[in-house]
Design an enzyme around this catalytic site. Structure first.
Site, PDB file in Angstrom:
ATOM      1  N   GLY A  94       0.824  -1.195   0.000  1.00 45.03           N
ATOM      2  CA  GLY A  94       0.000   0.000   0.000  1.00 45.03           C
ATOM      3  C   GLY A  94       0.863   1.252   0.000  1.00 45.03           C
ATOM      4  O   GLY A  94       2.078   1.212   0.213  1.00 45.03           O
ATOM      5  N   CYS A  95       0.217   2.395  -0.230  1.00 47.90           N
ATOM      6  CA  CYS A  95       0.965   3.647  -0.363  1.00 47.90           C
ATOM      7  C   CYS A  95       1.559   4.113   0.962  1.00 47.90           C
ATOM      8  O   CYS A  95       2.751   4.443   1.042  1.00 47.90           O
ATOM      9  CB  CYS A  95       0.084   4.726  -0.973  1.00 47.90           C
ATOM     10  N   TYR A  96       0.744   4.147   2.024  1.00 48.34           N
ATOM     11  CA  TYR A  96       1.290   4.534   3.331  1.00 48.34           C
ATOM     12  C   TYR A  96       2.389   3.572   3.792  1.00 48.34           C
ATOM     13  O   TYR A  96       3.443   4.015   4.274  1.00 48.34           O
ATOM     14  CB  TYR A  96       0.183   4.583   4.375  1.00 48.34           C
TER      15      TYR A  96
END
Length: 276
Positions: A94-96
Site C-alpha cells: 500500500g501507499c502509506y
C-alpha cells in the site's frame, strides 16, 4: 482495452505473461488464483494478499481468502525484496506502508522505542468515488482511521515491530508526506543514521536522500521516494514523500516487474509524469 470476461482467460494466457491487478480486494482475491492457474504472473495492487496471517487479514479486510494460492507470497517493497523470477503472485504494498517502511527499515537496529508515523495523503488516496468528505472543495486537513487504519498491521508486518500510525487527509490532489519520529538507542549519532541510509539506498535509483525536508511537489508525477533524516534530543525524525499513485502503487508494481525479469529497477520510470 476491453471488459473482462472469464471466458477470455485462455485467450489472454496466450497473449501475455504478466497481469497487473488494480481491483477491489475481494475481486483480486477471486481472480488471482484463476490467472495463476492459467500460467500468468500476477502483480496485485490490492490488499488481498499483503497480510501473511489469514486471521489478521480477515479482521482487517473483512473476508476470508480462498482458492489455490502459493504458500509464500512475496511482499513487494521493491527496495527490500529480491525476486527470483519464478514467483506466480507478488503483493504490491500500500501507499502509506511504502513510504513508512522505506523511511524506517534502514534504521530499525538504531531505534529504542515504538516509531510514531504521521502521514498526510492527497484526496486521490481515497479513490474516485463521489463523497462529500473527499470532494476537493470540501476537504479540510483531518486525521482519519486513528488507531484503526488497515495499513497499520501491514507496516508493522514489514518492519517486524509495532508502530503507531495516524493517517491524515490533506487538501491536495496526490502525494504523501510522512513525518516519523522514534527514540534512538544511547550513543547513536547523526553520522550513524546517515551511514545506515547510505548503506541501504546508495544503489537504489528510486530513493533519494535529501539535504532538506522534501515537499510533496518534489515527488508528484515521479516514482521516487525522497527521505530526509535528522537527530534531535536523541530522537530520530524522518520526513519522507512519495506520489501515492506512482511509487505508492503503479510505478512500484512496474519496478517489481522490472526486477522480476532482470531489468534495471528504474526502467521506464524516470520520466516525470508517470510510467513510460
Amino acid at each position: 482495452m476491453q471488459p473482462w470476461h472469464t471466458e477470455l482467460l485462455s485467450e489472454l494466457a496466450q497473449q501475455v505473461r504478466v497481469v497487473f491487478l488494480a481491483l477491489p480486494h475481494e475481486a483480486s482475491a477471486e481472480l488471482a488464483p484463476q490467472l495463476i492457474a492459467a500460467g500468468l504472473v500476477v502483480f496485485d495492487l490490492s490488499g488481498a494478499f499483503r497480510l501473511h496471517d489469514a486471521e489478521e487479514h480477515e479482521r482487517v479486510y473483512g473476508f476470508r481468502r480462498s482458492g489455490a494460492l502459493p504458500q509464500q507470497i512475496p511482499y513487494g517493497l521493491a527496495e527490500w525484496t529480491t525476486l527470483s523470477g519464478t514467483e506466480s503472485l507478488i503483493a504490491v504494498p500500500g501507499c502509506y506502508p511504502t513510504v513508512a517502511n522505506l523511511a524506517l527499515k534502514p534504521v530499525l537496529p538504531l531505534l529504542a522505542g515504538t516509531p510514531v508515523i504521521n502521514a498526510v495523503s492527497g484526496v486521490s488516496g481515497a479513490g474516485r468515488k463521489a463523497a462529500a468528505h473527499t470532494s476537493f472543495c470540501e476537504v479540510s486537513l483531518v486525521a482519519y482511521g486513528v488507531a484503526s487504519h488497515r495499513h497499520q498491521p501491514e507496516i508493522a508486518q514489514a518492519l517486524g515491530r509495532d508502530v503507531i500510525f495516524v493517517p491524515h487527509l490533506g487538501n491536495f490532489k496526490r502525494g504523501i508526506l510522512a513525518t516519523i519520529h522514534a527514540p534512538l538507542k544511547a550513543g547513536v549519532s547523526m553520522d550513524d543514521v546517515q551511514a545506515a541510509y547510505q548503506q541501504a539506498y546508495t544503489k537504489q535509483p528510486l530513493v533519494r536522500l535529501r539535504q532538506q525536508p522534501p515537499a510533496v511537489n518534489d515527488v508528484v508525477g515521479t516514482a521516487y521516494c525522497d527521505i530526509y533524516p535528522v537527530v534531535a534530543q536523541q530522537h530520530l525524525i524522518v520526513c519522507a514523500a512519495i506520489d501515492n499513485l506512482l511509487k505508492g502503487a503503479a510505478a512500484q508494481a512496474v519496478q517489481l516487474a522490472n526486477q522480476y525479469y532482470g531489468l534495471a529497477s528504474d526502467t521506464g520510470l524516470t520520466q516525470r509524469g508517470g510510467v513510460v
